[in-house]
Design an enzyme around this catalytic site. Structure first.
Site, PDB file in Angstrom:
ATOM      1  N   GLU A   1       0.795  -1.247   0.000  1.00 23.55           N
ATOM      2  CA  GLU A   1       0.000   0.000   0.000  1.00 23.55           C
ATOM      3  C   GLU A   1       0.821   1.288   0.000  1.00 23.55           C
ATOM      4  O   GLU A   1       0.589   2.168   0.834  1.00 23.55           O
ATOM      5  CB  GLU A   1      -0.945  -0.008   1.207  1.00 23.55           C
ATOM      6  CG  GLU A   1      -1.910  -1.166   1.177  1.00 23.55           C
ATOM      7  CD  GLU A   1      -2.825  -1.218   2.398  1.00 23.55           C
ATOM      8  OE1 GLU A   1      -2.726  -0.353   3.276  1.00 23.55           O
ATOM      9  OE2 GLU A   1      -3.653  -2.143   2.463  1.00 23.55           O
TER      10      GLU A   1
ATOM     11  N   GLU B   1      -6.043 -10.854  -1.090  1.00 23.40           N
ATOM     12  CA  GLU B   1      -6.868 -10.622   0.110  1.00 23.40           C
ATOM     13  C   GLU B   1      -8.340 -10.580  -0.275  1.00 23.40           C
ATOM     14  O   GLU B   1      -9.107  -9.736   0.205  1.00 23.40           O
ATOM     15  CB  GLU B   1      -6.448  -9.305   0.788  1.00 23.40           C
ATOM     16  CG  GLU B   1      -4.966  -9.231   1.121  1.00 23.40           C
ATOM     17  CD  GLU B   1      -4.564  -7.985   1.906  1.00 23.40           C
ATOM     18  OE1 GLU B   1      -5.441  -7.327   2.475  1.00 23.40           O
ATOM     19  OE2 GLU B   1      -3.365  -7.687   1.948  1.00 23.40           O
TER      20      GLU B   1
HETATM   21  C1  GLA Z   1      -4.893  -4.586   4.385  1.00 24.65           C
HETATM   22  C2  GLA Z   1      -3.649  -5.330   4.773  1.00 24.65           C
HETATM   23  C3  GLA Z   1      -3.974  -6.588   5.512  1.00 24.65           C
HETATM   24  C4  GLA Z   1      -5.085  -6.415   6.520  1.00 24.65           C
HETATM   25  C5  GLA Z   1      -6.271  -5.834   5.852  1.00 24.65           C
HETATM   26  C6  GLA Z   1      -7.386  -5.672   6.830  1.00 24.65           C
HETATM   27  O1  GLA Z   1      -5.487  -5.046   3.250  1.00 24.65           O
HETATM   28  O2  GLA Z   1      -2.823  -5.647   3.701  1.00 24.65           O
HETATM   29  O3  GLA Z   1      -2.835  -7.015   6.186  1.00 24.65           O
HETATM   30  O4  GLA Z   1      -4.668  -5.590   7.567  1.00 24.65           O
HETATM   31  O5  GLA Z   1      -5.887  -4.582   5.350  1.00 24.65           O
HETATM   32  O6  GLA Z   1      -7.569  -6.768   7.634  1.00 24.65           O
END
Ligand code: GLA
Length: 375
Positions: A172, A277
């Protein structure tokens, strides 16, 4: 004589006992056969194409949430640590390392033959508070930050060398409009902190795969800057193997076409892609990003499914997940894996994000451990 009689009696008792143990074992095996779980599993259905992953927490690893642990073992062949490998956990203070939970996570994965993904050494959020500051509370200079990034990456990656397949080296660092996030690391080193992190990672464990990972990858600005980042790293001979699209989605975002556009753009830059994710909120959402610092006020109208999801809404959710999977399948020879962010709906962070205290249904496995109709 008396002795002989007693031992004969004992023999008979033992024989009877053995017989009943045998009958019980037979009966038990019959029961467990008849209760055998023949329902499909994600890894059996998709595992020949991709690694099928999930993010796991410390309670699942410890076996304290049996439905969740059983679902991990049934459906997945790959795991990411939801939290325990983040820098605030493993290196909470300068010079203090705590690998207790991370080691347990790795041991659990090894015991169960699960491929392990490393997440996320260099990330502005859930970063140890001390990381960018000196003892007087001032931001450190670029040389000090470089040294800290180096030491963090080397300590983690060398500890798990040969055990962890790949790392979200940087998480990020880019905003949706394509600008670099104004994190403390960026303020100190500019975008060079990203390049330096990858440089350190490729030296720390030359066999590990290295990924850049982010949310909202469908946003045009972010897509373009990620492509520039790949070009820049490659021009400096710095390794980057794949781009991780986090995929925290909703029912009305993103457009599937924008998602596909980004997959194509990243593949065109000569890297693989992975969906790191994946979850899809079924609730109305005021926000399409996944910046963990963002929160909105709870109101009951934003939490409509406390007593369950109506069949038509669930069917729409299932169909939309299938739509994304169909796009992913088009590029399958360039796709490493699909990881879902959480195991069942009960352990999903979406119950508290971006509005705390809601009941969401964002994952393929429901609260009882049953797979939804997404195959
Ligand atoms: C982001 C992070 C993850 C996690 C999510 C929320 O996407 O990459 O590690 O913290 O947020 O759970």
């Amino acid at each position: 004589m008396q002795l002989k009689k007693t031992s004969k009696k004992r023999e008979i008792i033992y024989m009877k006992l053995n017989l009943s143990v045998a009958i019980a074992t037979f009966a038990l095996s019959f029961v467990s056969c008849s209760q055998q779980d023949n329902t499909p599993s994600l890894k059996d259905e998709w595992g020949h194409k991709y690694l099928i992953g999930t993010a796991v927490n410390q309670w699942q690893v410890a076996g304290e949430t049996p439905i969740e642990t059983a679902a991990i073992l049934k459906h997945f062949n790959c795991v990411t640590a939801e939290n325990c490998m983040k820098s605030e956990v493993i290196n909470p203070q300068k010079g203090v390392w705590d690998f207790t939970l991370a080691d347990e996570f790795v041991a659990f994965a090894e015991k169960n033959n699960l491929t392990i993904m490393g997440h996320a050494p260099i990330w502005h959020s859930q970063q140890a508070k001390w990381f960018c500051f000196d003892d007087n509370g001032e931001l450190v200079c670029a040389d000090t930050l470089k040294q800290r990034i180096h030491d963090h990456i080397f300590t983690v990656m060398q500890r798990y060398k040969g055990k962890i397949k790949g790392y979200d080296v940087v998480n990020e660092a880019i905003e949706d409009d394509g600008s670099y996030r104004n994190s403390l690391m960026y303020q100190i080193m500019g975008e060079e902190f990203i390049d330096w992190s990858f440089q350190c990672a490729m030296e720390a464990d030359p066999d590990a795969e290295l990924y850049y990972n982010d949310y909202s990858m469908w946003a045009e600005g972010k897509r373009n800057t990620v492509c520039e980042l790949i070009k820049r790293l490659k021009s400096k001979n710095i390794k980057i193997d794949a781009i991780g699209l986090q995929c925290h989605y909703g029912m009305d975002f993103p457009e599937v076409s924008a998602f596909e556009e980004s997959i194509k753009a990243f593949i065109n830059e000569g890297v693989r892609v992975q969906f790191t994710e994946f979850d899809m909120s079924i609730l109305p959402n005021p926000y399409t990003g996944a910046d963990v610092a963002t929160r909105f006020q709870y109101t009951p109208d934003k939490d409509p499914y406390r007593d369950g999801v109506p069949a038509d809404v669930q069917a729409a959710w299932n169909a939309r997940v299938k739509e994304f999977i169909a796009i992913i399948d088009k590029y399958q020879d360039k796709v490493n894996r699909i990881t879902f962010w959480g195991v069942t709906d009960s352990s999903s962070w979406k119950n508290d994000f971006p509005i705390p205290g809601r009941k969401d249904y964002a994952l393929p496995i429901d609260r009882e451990g049953n797979l939804k109709d997404i195959l």
